[in-house]
Design an enzyme around this catalytic site. Structure first.
Site, short mmCIF file in Angstrom:
data_model
loop_
_atom_site.label_atom_id
_atom_site.label_comp_id
_atom_site.label_asym_id
_atom_site.label_seq_id
_atom_site.Cartn_x
_atom_site.Cartn_y
_atom_site.Cartn_z
N GLY A 56 -67.00 -64.14 6.63
CA GLY A 56 -67.67 -64.50 7.88
C GLY A 56 -69.15 -64.25 7.75
O GLY A 56 -69.58 -63.53 6.83
N CYS A 83 -64.70 -61.16 1.03
CA CYS A 83 -66.13 -61.16 1.39
C CYS A 83 -66.40 -60.24 2.58
O CYS A 83 -66.22 -59.04 2.46
CB CYS A 83 -66.58 -62.61 1.65
SG CYS A 83 -68.35 -62.79 1.69
N TYR A 84 -66.78 -60.77 3.74
CA TYR A 84 -67.02 -59.89 4.89
C TYR A 84 -65.78 -59.03 5.15
O TYR A 84 -65.89 -57.85 5.51
CB TYR A 84 -67.35 -60.73 6.14
CG TYR A 84 -67.43 -59.90 7.40
CD1 TYR A 84 -68.59 -59.20 7.72
CD2 TYR A 84 -66.33 -59.78 8.26
CE1 TYR A 84 -68.66 -58.41 8.86
CE2 TYR A 84 -66.38 -58.99 9.40
CZ TYR A 84 -67.55 -58.31 9.70
OH TYR A 84 -67.62 -57.52 10.82
N HIS A 169 -64.85 -65.78 -3.20
CA HIS A 169 -63.95 -66.61 -2.38
C HIS A 169 -62.83 -67.24 -3.22
O HIS A 169 -63.07 -68.21 -3.92
CB HIS A 169 -64.76 -67.70 -1.67
CG HIS A 169 -65.64 -67.14 -0.60
ND1 HIS A 169 -65.20 -66.96 0.69
CD2 HIS A 169 -66.90 -66.66 -0.65
CE1 HIS A 169 -66.16 -66.41 1.40
NE2 HIS A 169 -67.20 -66.21 0.61
N GLU A 171 -60.38 -68.96 -2.18
CA GLU A 171 -59.81 -70.16 -1.57
C GLU A 171 -60.51 -71.46 -1.99
O GLU A 171 -59.99 -72.54 -1.79
CB GLU A 171 -59.83 -70.02 -0.03
CG GLU A 171 -61.22 -69.99 0.63
CD GLU A 171 -61.86 -68.60 0.65
OE1 GLU A 171 -61.47 -67.75 -0.17
OE2 GLU A 171 -62.77 -68.38 1.46
N SER A 223 -49.64 -93.57 20.74
CA SER A 223 -50.79 -94.44 20.47
C SER A 223 -50.56 -95.30 19.23
O SER A 223 -51.30 -96.25 19.00
CB SER A 223 -52.03 -93.57 20.23
OG SER A 223 -51.88 -92.87 19.00
N GLY A 224 -49.55 -94.93 18.44
CA GLY A 224 -49.37 -95.63 17.17
C GLY A 224 -50.08 -94.90 16.04
O GLY A 224 -49.96 -95.26 14.88
N GLY A 225 -50.82 -93.87 16.37
CA GLY A 225 -51.46 -93.03 15.34
C GLY A 225 -50.42 -92.06 14.76
O GLY A 225 -49.31 -91.96 15.28
N VAL A 226 -50.82 -91.37 13.70
CA VAL A 226 -49.85 -90.52 12.98
C VAL A 226 -49.35 -89.37 13.86
O VAL A 226 -48.15 -89.13 13.96
CB VAL A 226 -50.51 -89.92 11.71
CG1 VAL A 226 -49.48 -89.13 10.92
CG2 VAL A 226 -51.11 -91.01 10.87
N ASP A 227 -50.28 -88.64 14.50
CA ASP A 227 -49.88 -87.42 15.19
C ASP A 227 -48.91 -87.68 16.35
O ASP A 227 -47.86 -87.05 16.45
CB ASP A 227 -51.11 -86.66 15.71
CG ASP A 227 -52.09 -86.34 14.59
OD1 ASP A 227 -51.66 -86.38 13.42
OD2 ASP A 227 -53.26 -86.06 14.88
N SER A 228 -49.27 -88.62 17.21
CA SER A 228 -48.38 -88.85 18.35
C SER A 228 -47.06 -89.46 17.89
O SER A 228 -46.01 -89.20 18.47
CB SER A 228 -49.05 -89.71 19.43
OG SER A 228 -49.23 -91.03 18.98
N SER A 229 -47.10 -90.24 16.80
CA SER A 229 -45.86 -90.84 16.31
C SER A 229 -44.90 -89.78 15.78
O SER A 229 -43.71 -89.79 16.07
CB SER A 229 -46.15 -91.83 15.17
OG SER A 229 -46.97 -92.85 15.65
N LYS A 367 -53.08 -81.75 8.84
CA LYS A 367 -52.83 -83.20 8.80
C LYS A 367 -51.87 -83.59 7.67
O LYS A 367 -50.95 -84.39 7.88
CB LYS A 367 -54.16 -83.94 8.62
CG LYS A 367 -54.07 -85.42 8.84
CD LYS A 367 -54.15 -85.72 10.32
CE LYS A 367 -54.07 -87.19 10.63
NZ LYS A 367 -54.28 -87.41 12.07
#
Ligand code: XMP
Length: 511
Positions: A56, A83-84, A169, A171, A223-229, A367
């Site tokens: 951070g 780190c922090y 780091h 990651e 909506s036809g988008g990935v998330d709502s589908s 995602k």
């Protein structure tokens, strides 16, 4: 979703926090980012196998430095401070942190001593350092297990108490053995078994949703988008016909997209679907409007109106399903220690609809995990890997005012572009690609005739975060084919241009 084995990541506002969570999940261990000031009771309730403190921007010397409850070190749970996070660990446990004259930033070779977190290292031990303060004296019971030319304590451990700190780091990809450190912490120190998988997510979610919702009713805006589908199909598997999806087709979708969405959800999944064909209504409201922000506002508001009207016909529902995903949750202020706000994919929706609770079945997923879930659920690949498409749709890809004729021209041009990209097998390399109908008309010649017609612009970008983007170097022969198909097949287009601007300074969309 919650697994009996989880890792808690305490968020100290580091810029790589989401990456840490992903790296852990990539090792098949469930991880969750929580505010740094999480209470000890809450930690006990969650019963994690291990805890990671993120980095951070703060300094432990600052008055308002984010600090966790010191009792966390007495829980007997392994902790890795990055780190922090390491400096905070040292400071809290009686070590010393010093301030360097200048920030150390960059890839540095770290000299290491044997430790459970350094097992299986390759010789090339280059790490990404990014810090000003550093630990100068380790707390009692700790050993120095790593140093660099400019940093006397690049890593420390208290093997008995299972407390580890690293200044660099792990990651990020720049740290060569970074993933190995995370693996070592998870498996050597925390003794995780690594049995968390997306398929268990699907099974567990369906079971939990069944128990939570029972035979009550749920409503979902599709909506036809990935998330709502993915959210809709997951809910459908859990509660079947008690889920109703409302798909507001504003007429500004890509060519055939409305029918494709309907076909998948109604025919393939047999979901209770209400499709509202509201094209005329939207085009009516948009008539004569050229300003991009006004277009967005009109579409957003009208969308809610239509949804609300349809929802009212159904009456009270118990649950409203939202396709919120983990980055939305984090961006909504988790790290700031604020109350977690529900992120609305469709602005303000819950205020207008009569429902009792919100269900967000994807709120723990990134995602790519949402995509994996979609595939597990049998959603077609075309939809799962669909490129992002803006909520206001083609309205912001028609420069100037919108008419039905312009909409038809754009749909056809965009369809040709997408078809050729698919044929050339470039779909996976390009992150977003589309056609724009400019409001520029220019002179051309067709046969013996002079024409005065529209210019279509093609746009394609390569990006991972959509905050910055570079224009895609699509081979000339493909661009040529797209261009000649567009001018030959679509009336009133006599010129095609390719946008060769990066973001910044341009944006991805033209409006
Ligand atoms: P820009 O044009 O800002 O776009 O570089 C970045 C990403 O956001 C998408 N975008 C939108 N998505 N509503 C949305 O849902 C919008 O109003 C909107 N404007 C841009 C754009 O497609 C790109 O992926």
């Amino acid at each position: 979703m919650k697994n009996d084995e989880s890792i808690l990541i305490l968020d100290f506002y580091g810029q790589y926090n989401q990456l840490i969570a992903r790296r852990v999940r990539e090792c098949n261990v469930y991880s969750e980012i929580v505010p740094y000031n999480i209470s000890i009771d809450k930690i006990k309730e969650k019963n994690p196998k291990g805890i990671i403190f993120t980095g951070g921007p703060a300094s432990v010397f600052a008055e308002d430095a984010p600090k966790c409850d010191p009792k966390i070190f007495e829980l007997g749970i392994p902790i890795l401070g990055i780190c922090y996070g390491m400096q905070l660990m040292a400071d809290t446990l009686g070590g010393e942190v010093s301030r360097a004259n200048k920030r150390e930033y960059g890839e540095t070779k770290v000299n290491i001593s044997p430790s459970p977190i350094f097992e299986g290292f390759t010789d090339n031990n280059v790490c990404l350092m990014s810090h000003t303060n550093f630990v100068s004296v380790v707390p009692e019971g700790f050993n120095v297990i790593g140093y660099t030319d400019s940093c006397p304590v690049a890593a420390m451990e208290n093997r008995v108490k299972k407390l580890y700190g690293i200044q660099f780091h792990p990651e990020v990809n720049h740290t060569v053995n970074g993933t190995q450190i995370i693996k070592n912490f998870l498996f050597n120190v925390c003794k995780c078994s690594g049995n968390w998988k997306m398929s268990s997510f699907v099974e567990e979610s369906i079971k939990a949703l069944k128990e939570r919702i029972g035979d009550k009713k749920a409503l979902c805006a599709l909506s036809g988008g990935v998330d709502s589908s993915v959210a809709a199909v997951l809910l459908h598997k859990a509660i079947g016909k008690n889920l109703t999806c409302i798909f507001v087709d504003h007429g500004l979708l890509r060519k055939n997209e409305g029918d494709e969405v309907e076909n998948i959800f109604r025919n393939q999944f047999d979901i209770n679907l209400i499709r509202v064909n509201a094209k005329d209504r939207f085009l009516g409201k948009l008539a004569g409007i050229s300003d991009p922000e006004t277009k967005r506002k009109i579409i957003g508001e009208e969308f809610i109106r239509v949804f609300e009207e349809e929802a009212k016909k159904i009456g009270t529902v118990d649950y409203l399903v939202q396709g919120t995903i983990y980055p939305d949750v984090i961006e909504s202020g988790l790290g700031k220690g604020e109350t977690i706000k529900s992120h609305h994919n469709v602005g303000g929706l819950p205020d207008y609809v009569d429902f009792k609770e919100i269900v967000e079945p994807l709120r723990d997923l990134f995602k790519d995990e949402v995509r994996k879930t979609g595939l597990e659920l049998g959603i077609p690949e075309d939809l799962v890997f669909r490129q992002p498409f803006p909520g206001p749709g083609l309205a912001i890809r028609i420069i100037g005012d919108i008419t039905e004729d312009k909409l038809d021209i754009l749909k056809d041009a965009d369809a040709i572009f997408r078809e050729e990209i698919k044929l050339a097998n470039l779909e996976k390399d390009l992150n977003q690609y589309f056609a724009v109908l400019t409001n520029l008309k220019s002179v051309g010649v067709m046969g013996d005739e002079r024409t005065y017609d529209y210019t279509v612009a093609l746009r394609s970008v390569t990006t991972s975060d959509f905050m910055t983007a570079t224009w895609s170097k699509i081979p000339y022969d493909i661009l040529e084919k797209v261009s000649s198909r567009i001018v030959n097949e679509i009336k009133h287009v006599n010129r095609v241009v390719y946008d060769i601007t990066n973001k910044p300074p341009a944006t991805i969309e033209w409006e």
